[in-house]
Write an enzyme that holds these catalytic residues in place. Sequence first.
Site, short mmCIF file in Angstrom:
data_model
loop_
_atom_site.label_atom_id
_atom_site.label_comp_id
_atom_site.label_asym_id
_atom_site.label_seq_id
_atom_site.Cartn_x
_atom_site.Cartn_y
_atom_site.Cartn_z
N SER A 46 0.77 -1.19 -0.15
CA SER A 46 0.01 -0.02 -0.08
C SER A 46 0.81 1.35 0.03
CB SER A 46 -0.73 0.14 1.15
OG SER A 46 -0.12 0.12 2.45
N ALA A 116 -2.08 9.56 12.55
CA ALA A 116 -1.04 9.62 13.64
C ALA A 116 -0.18 10.43 13.29
CB ALA A 116 -0.63 8.03 13.74
N ASP A 159 2.99 -8.94 13.43
CA ASP A 159 4.20 -8.03 13.00
C ASP A 159 4.44 -6.83 13.88
OD1 ASP A 159 6.05 -7.43 11.15
OD2 ASP A 159 4.66 -6.66 9.44
N GLU A 163 8.22 0.32 13.41
CA GLU A 163 7.68 0.82 12.36
C GLU A 163 5.89 0.91 12.34
OE1 GLU A 163 10.08 -1.36 11.94
OE2 GLU A 163 10.96 -1.46 10.22
#
Length: 330
Positions: A46, A116, A159, A163
Amino acid sequence: MQASQAAATPVPTPTSTHSSNQSFRHAKRTAKDYIFGKMIGDGCYSTVFLAKDIHTGKEYAIKVCEKSFIIRQQKVQYIKREKDALNLLSNVPHGFVKLYCTFQDEERLYFVLSYAKNSELLKRINEVGSFEINVAKFYAAELLLALEKMHAKRIIHRDLKPENILLDENMHLKIADFGTVKILNNNNIASDVPIPEDEQNSSNDRSRKVSFVGTAQYVSPELLQHRVDTYASDLWALGCIIYQMISGLPPFRGPTDFLTFQKILKLDYEFPEGFPADAKDLVEKLIVLDHNKRLGASDQGGTYESIRNHPFFEGIDWENIWEQTPPKIS
Ligand code: ATP
């Protein structure tokens, strides 16, 4: 965030600001309801854009996926699972990016997410080298509370890494990227994402087989060895992230993914000099090969009481942390 292998996603065309609020309220959103601005992130599947709602002026992060790329890469189930997880978490007030709506056009899928503003935890760690202990403790506590909520909804993230942990405008933590989640049913059985055929047959090497989910440095040994993941797989990642906030780097680092996996399976890592004793003790109780023996793995009742009570977290106000002003990152 991994290097982008995604097909280049062109910025959807900015549109006119003319619209009727009245008719809009009940209409399904489209890309024309947003002015697309700068790219704020990109992942394997994405591209994420900052976008402004033309009706309210509110800013969002819109995750855009090219349909043809998703189909080619056999990631349709992953996208569905991401949407399901975000919907399950939509009424949890803190700790997660919020999904406002999704829509699609002929070529792309769009996820409209809370923005964010203060980017990735990784960026903040890299800016200062490593966190002061009070900062690491605060973000570890927020991450633990978010994990409690997520696991209560029967979601394993799989995950978690700096990051995928974002910071909002008030510097509170928000977990993002639910593309590799596993959602368990009432019997705690996973409705797992099917393994693409080419990955099933391409190799007998375990490390190869799991390469499609998670990120090498944070992947748990049970996923590597037995392709089993449990809630405690996220607790392994929590241990790795606490280590990284305090030391600046993840505990398991090899020149290749394969060598990183070897280090994980041998628990081959070291603490740098000066690593605080309480933090070291907690990390050692989370980074444990047997997932059943990790601190918190046997906790019942929806909270990780044994982790909350660890001396590392002394002084944390668990009830009010989301209302507090986070300590300044330094
Ligand atoms: P990956 O390759 O990690 O699987 P992906 O294609 O699933 O990535 P995300 O990880 O969800 O995409 O998003 C990529 C990056 O975009 C994030 O690492 C982050 O920097 C940025 N990003 C994603 N969502 C938001 C958000 N809600 N607000 C701000 N930035 C965001």
